[in-house]
Write a protein that holds these residues in place. Structure first.
Motif, PDB file in Angstrom:
ATOM      1  N   VAL A 106     117.119 -43.859  -2.035  1.00 13.20           N
ATOM      2  CA  VAL A 106     116.572 -43.601  -0.698  1.00 13.20           C
ATOM      3  C   VAL A 106     117.638 -42.868   0.105  1.00 13.20           C
ATOM      4  O   VAL A 106     118.650 -43.448   0.481  1.00 13.20           O
ATOM      5  N   LYS A 107     117.411 -41.574   0.362  1.00 19.85           N
ATOM      6  CA  LYS A 107     118.405 -40.775   1.076  1.00 19.85           C
ATOM      7  C   LYS A 107     118.242 -40.883   2.585  1.00 19.85           C
ATOM      8  O   LYS A 107     119.200 -41.022   3.315  1.00 19.85           O
ATOM      9  N   ASN A 108     117.020 -40.779   3.052  1.00 19.02           N
ATOM     10  CA  ASN A 108     116.799 -40.865   4.493  1.00 19.02           C
ATOM     11  C   ASN A 108     115.526 -41.642   4.754  1.00 19.02           C
ATOM     12  O   ASN A 108     114.689 -41.804   3.886  1.00 19.02           O
ATOM     13  N   GLY A 109     115.405 -42.126   5.958  1.00 12.38           N
ATOM     14  CA  GLY A 109     114.223 -42.882   6.318  1.00 12.38           C
ATOM     15  C   GLY A 109     114.221 -43.194   7.795  1.00 12.38           C
ATOM     16  O   GLY A 109     115.248 -43.096   8.471  1.00 12.38           O
ATOM     17  N   ARG A 110     113.033 -43.536   8.277  1.00  9.28           N
ATOM     18  CA  ARG A 110     112.912 -43.884   9.689  1.00  9.28           C
ATOM     19  C   ARG A 110     111.799 -44.903   9.844  1.00  9.28           C
ATOM     20  O   ARG A 110     110.927 -45.018   8.987  1.00  9.28           O
ATOM     21  N   ILE A 111     111.864 -45.623  10.934  1.00  8.54           N
ATOM     22  CA  ILE A 111     110.822 -46.600  11.238  1.00  8.54           C
ATOM     23  C   ILE A 111     109.914 -45.976  12.288  1.00  8.54           C
ATOM     24  O   ILE A 111     110.370 -45.514  13.329  1.00  8.54           O
ATOM     25  N   PHE A 112     108.616 -45.947  11.984  1.00 11.98           N
ATOM     26  CA  PHE A 112     107.634 -45.359  12.878  1.00 11.98           C
ATOM     27  C   PHE A 112     106.399 -46.256  12.906  1.00 11.98           C
ATOM     28  O   PHE A 112     105.784 -46.492  11.871  1.00 11.98           O
ATOM     29  N   SER A 113     106.072 -46.773  14.070  1.00  7.61           N
ATOM     30  CA  SER A 113     104.911 -47.663  14.268  1.00  7.61           C
ATOM     31  C   SER A 113     104.946 -48.874  13.343  1.00  7.61           C
ATOM     32  O   SER A 113     103.936 -49.264  12.760  1.00  7.61           O
ATOM     33  N   GLY A 114     106.115 -49.443  13.148  1.00  2.00           N
ATOM     34  CA  GLY A 114     106.254 -50.632  12.315  1.00  2.00           C
ATOM     35  C   GLY A 114     106.272 -50.359  10.825  1.00  2.00           C
ATOM     36  O   GLY A 114     106.306 -51.280  10.024  1.00  2.00           O
ATOM     37  N   LYS A 115     106.249 -49.097  10.442  1.00  2.00           N
ATOM     38  CA  LYS A 115     106.297 -48.730   9.028  1.00  2.00           C
ATOM     39  C   LYS A 115     107.599 -47.997   8.744  1.00  2.00           C
ATOM     40  O   LYS A 115     108.052 -47.177   9.545  1.00  2.00           O
ATOM     41  N   PHE A 116     108.210 -48.304   7.614  1.00  4.92           N
ATOM     42  CA  PHE A 116     109.422 -47.611   7.190  1.00  4.92           C
ATOM     43  C   PHE A 116     108.997 -46.443   6.306  1.00  4.92           C
ATOM     44  O   PHE A 116     108.379 -46.641   5.266  1.00  4.92           O
TER      45      PHE A 116
END
Length: 105
Positions: A49-59
């Motif tokens: 997993v290189k990058n990620g973000r949390i958006f509306s309770g979802k990763f």
């Protein structure tokens, strides 16, 4: 006669449900493999997993250029993971909705 037809129909439904649960997962490695799949197909994806973000309770993160959406996952950035999920398409882009995620390192 109706009773026999009803019993056969119910057995058929249970057989179809059983096939859904025992269908094997297809392993994918890159975006080309993802494009060969169809909607709601079970897949396994392993990678870093290189990058990620949390958006509306979802990763939301990417593995090997494939977008993965996980509801209720913790931050997995910088970890090697194995994801089991279903293929979904939204606005012409395919993504994996996570059923199970396992951190390998």
């Amino acid at each position: 006669m109706r009773r026999i037809s009803f019993i056969i129909a119910i057995l058929g439904i249970f057989i179809l449900i059983g096939l859904i649960f025992w269908m094997p997962y297809q392993k994918i490695k890159n975006i080309n493999d993802l494009n060969k799949t169809i909607d709601n197909e079970k897949v396994i994806l392993t990678g870093f997993v290189k990058n990620g973000r949390i958006f509306s309770g979802k990763f939301i993160f990417t593995i090997n250029g494939i977008k993965v959406v996980c509801e209720g996952c913790r931050n997995l950035r910088g970890k090697n993971v194995q994801v089991k999920g279903l293929i979904n398409e939204y606005n012409g882009n395919k993504k994996i909705e996570v059923l199970e995620v396992r951190a390998l390192s």
